[in-house]
Design an enzyme around this catalytic site. Structure first.
Site, short mmCIF file in Angstrom:
data_model
loop_
_atom_site.label_atom_id
_atom_site.label_comp_id
_atom_site.label_asym_id
_atom_site.label_seq_id
_atom_site.Cartn_x
_atom_site.Cartn_y
_atom_site.Cartn_z
N SER A 527 0.28 -28.54 -27.40
CA SER A 527 1.27 -28.57 -26.32
C SER A 527 2.45 -27.67 -26.70
O SER A 527 2.26 -26.47 -26.90
CB SER A 527 1.70 -30.01 -26.06
OG SER A 527 2.42 -30.11 -24.84
N ASP A 612 -5.41 -30.93 -17.09
CA ASP A 612 -4.14 -31.14 -17.78
C ASP A 612 -2.97 -31.06 -16.79
O ASP A 612 -2.81 -30.07 -16.07
CB ASP A 612 -3.97 -30.07 -18.86
CG ASP A 612 -2.84 -30.37 -19.84
OD1 ASP A 612 -1.89 -31.07 -19.46
OD2 ASP A 612 -2.93 -29.91 -20.99
N HIS A 647 -4.33 -33.70 -20.58
CA HIS A 647 -3.47 -33.19 -21.65
C HIS A 647 -3.82 -33.82 -23.00
O HIS A 647 -3.64 -33.20 -24.04
CB HIS A 647 -2.01 -33.47 -21.31
CG HIS A 647 -1.03 -32.75 -22.16
ND1 HIS A 647 -0.97 -31.36 -22.23
CD2 HIS A 647 -0.07 -33.20 -23.01
CE1 HIS A 647 -0.01 -31.00 -23.05
NE2 HIS A 647 0.55 -32.08 -23.55
#
Length: 674
Positions: A527, A612, A647
């Protein structure tokens, strides 16, 4: 197999009279046949790369089964008058919850039944009504963190004919069992923006909006005071917060603001009988803690003063006690305060690489504190501490079932790198004692954003790397709060590059001081940590033999200019707003996608999830295409997109294990250890 080559359609983007050309902007069109075809080509190329690692991955999966109890049990926890325990069964992918009564366990909730025939499943939360008659469950079947709330009768496990869509997954009950409060998400941006009240037995279309936050910088979440007196509506951005309260005994009342928002004032609160406890950063970057009488809120009784060297991170209230987690010199400690005698006691651990946290402590009237502890070498333990006499006992201990495992075979330490500006940056390291560091490969993990501090946890998965001779390290770089609030502030906005240079300095320190082989350093981050990987690959590619970038936030400028994308507006208080030219130019100077250039890049394994909601799939997809176009050597560039993931990756523990085994397979192949 030949690497895929993406077509180019030049898209001109002009901002502040500055022109950028994005040849892969077309990949933003979700579900377009050309986009899907390119993803499939990348996935096929990745499958070909990993084909000869399959036996290695299979062996790693067997090691996971050996090192992780297939019938793993969590620590028992007390909620709403009952004891519960989470368990996993060897043949099941998802958790099962049991209710414990009179030393017997009874099936309470089986996630596997709810996940049946689903390619993705996530149970965000479950909350019993105060009388334990109904269970509210929040579930996601896609991976976009958009949760549906359902209601189950606990007596016969039948479900009510009413559901609530598009929520953040949190739910709180009124004390009369008749209403639940929940948070709605914006259908486009997915921002948590409004609190609704639902009456049990009615259709969700009749639900009442009790609060709406129109400022797009703020997100909304709900909680309940520990003494069950109030429903709390909490608003927060990166810099500012505000709490509104609804009397849980009078659920039809309107919410009332507790402390009105003030820019750059962050606070958290909870209530005890007739008073409130507040953790605040007002004129106190590392926070201070105070108590106010609810009838005379202007009078503050300071409980813990602000300390420039100690960050007060969180607290938990009890009827007669207050517990605070504080961080000093990077290490967490517990502070237990008796609210009657005002006496306090600190609980410290005699290590440099450990993790300490609060476990489930839902019983407001209890004098027992449950807290968790583990380290890079020690599996998790939960202790029960009597806060009156400070006697404690072991409540739960996670064990590694592998008879060959002995934590004494592993060692951890903390070392400090010197940053470009002279600051000292901590690095936590773990390895097998019999590994010669000077000849060993090392995996350096980091995140470095949002003030999130990566805990130095034990990992049974990680044993598969350590036992193959890898050293593992965590760089506690700026952008986290490892060394307090200023450590975070000096790694954001127009100081973001400190995050990247800190990581590079840590890498140089590890190589220079022979914590690993010179050509044996690998980087990993996900991320915002994936953005870190992209930035350092551009800035210092020569340091790394390989990089793992998971769901990486790499197209920083284009994303932050698009306010229709989930999270963008709220992110302005972390990265800055590129519509302001200073921020635009600064972001442009480090954005990984915008700074890919014609040069040698290290080997990379980039992974993402098609659904995501935090980092859209097209960011890493565009990035890998541009890397393929401009990379001037033959190092591996692999992209893997899970079409059923969000995610956090795929759902279920078998999917999680396969994803970790694939990461390890990449490292082992690149290191030539197969």
């Amino acid at each position: 197999m030949k690497a895929p080559k993406a077509k180019q359609i030049h898209k001109e983007i002009i901002t502040h009279e500055h022109k950028r050309i994005d040849p892969y902007f077309w990949m933003n069109e979700r579900d377009h046949k050309d986009v899907i075809a390119y993803i499939n080509a990348e996935n096929q190329y990745a499958a070909a790369y990993f084909e000869d690692t399959q036996s290695t991955q299979d062996n790693i999966l067997k090691e996971f089964e050996s090192n992780i109890d297939p019938n793993d049990k969590g620590a028992p926890f007390f909620m709403n008058g009952n004891w519960y325990q989470r368990e996993n069964l060897a043949e099941k992918d998802y958790s099962i919850f049991y209710k414990i009564k009179d030393q017997q366990k009874f099936l309470f909730l089986d996630e596997n039944e709810r996940a049946l025939n689903q390619s993705y499943y996530d149970l965000a939360s479950w909350q019993n009504s105060p009388d334990n008659a109904l269970l509210a469950m929040s579930e996601d079947y896609v991976g976009r963190r958009n949760y549906q709330i359902s209601f189950r009768k606990n007596k016969d496990n039948s479900f009510l004919d009413e559901t609530i869509e598009s929520t953040d997954g949190s739910v709180e009950w009124s004390n009369d069992n008749n209403y639940v409060f929940y948070v709605k998400k914006d259908p486009e941006t997915l921002r948590e923006y409004a609190v609704y009240r639902h009456k049990i037995g009615t259709a969700s279309r009749e639900d009442v909006c009790v609060f709406e936050e129109k400022d797009e910088r703020f997100y909304v979440f709900i909680s309940k005071s520990k003494n069950k007196e109030f429903i709390q509506i909490n608003l927060f951005s990166s810099t500012t917060s505000e709490t509104h309260l609804i009397d849980a005994n009078e659920p039809l009342n309107n919410p009332k603001v507790f402390i009105k928002r003030e820019q750059n004032h962050l606070y958290e609160m909870d209530t005890i009988d007739g008073a409130s406890i507040v953790l605040s950063n007002k004129n106190a970057p590392n926070n201070f803690l105070y108590k106010i009488n609810n009838q005379q809120p202007q009078e503050k009784e300071i409980t813990l003063e602000h300390n420039e060297d100690v960050l007060l991170e969180e607290f938990s209230v009890f009827k007669n006690h207050l517990v605070v987690i504080a961080r000093e010199k990077g290490l967490r400690k517990l502070i237990v305060i008796n609210l009657n005698s005002k006496l306090s006691k600190e609980i410290n651990m005699q290590e440099d690489c450990y993790s300490l946290g609060l476990f489930v402590n839902e019983d407001f009237n209890s004098s027992t504190l449950y807290y968790s502890y583990n380290s890079l070498t020690t599996p998790a333990k939960v202790y029960a501490l009597n806060m009156d006499n400070f006697k404690e006992e072991l409540h739960y201990q996670k064990k590694v079932p592998n008879s060959n495992f002995d934590e004494k075979n592993y060692t951890s330490q903390r070392t400090w790198a010197i940053a470009n500006d002279g600051e000292k940056v901590a690095i936590s390291i773990v390895k097998r004692k019999d590994v010669d560091e000077e000849k060993a490969p090392l995996l350096l993990y980091a995140y470095g954003s949002y003030g999130i501090t990566i805990p130095t946890n034990f990992s049974a998965y990680r044993l598969s790397l350590l036992d193959r001779g890898f050293v593992f390290a965590i760089a506690h770089i700026r952008g986290s709060k490892y060394l307090g609030e200023n450590w975070y502030q000096n790694g954001k906005f127009l100081k973001k590059k400190n995050t990247f240079t800190d990581y590079i300095n840590c890498a140089e320190h590890l190589i220079r001081n022979k914590f690993c082989r010179e050509n044996g350093l690998y980087g990993q981050g996900g991320s915002a940590g994936g953005m870190l990987m992209g930035a350092v690959a551009n800035m210092a590619p020569y340091l790394f033999k390989g990089i793992i970038a998971q769901v990486p936030f790499v197209d920083v400028v284009t994303t932050m200019l698009d306010e229709s994308i989930p999270l963008t507006v709220g992110e302005f208080e972390e990265w800055g707003n590129p519509k302001e030219e200073d921020y635009y130019q600064y972001m442009l100077s480090y954005s990984p996608y915008d700074n890919v250039k014609s040069m040698h890049y290290p080997s990379m394994f980039v992974s993402t999830g098609y659904h995501d909601s935090q980092v859209q799939y097209w960011e890493p997809l565009k990035w890998i295409a541009k890397l393929r176009e401009l990379n001037t050597d033959e190092n591996t560039l692999i992209f893997d997109c899970n079409m059923d993931a969000g995610h956090s990756g795929g759902s279920g523990r078998s999917t999680e294990r396969k994803e970790i085994a694939k990461n390890y397979g990449y490292l082992i192949k690149e290191e030539g250890l197969m």
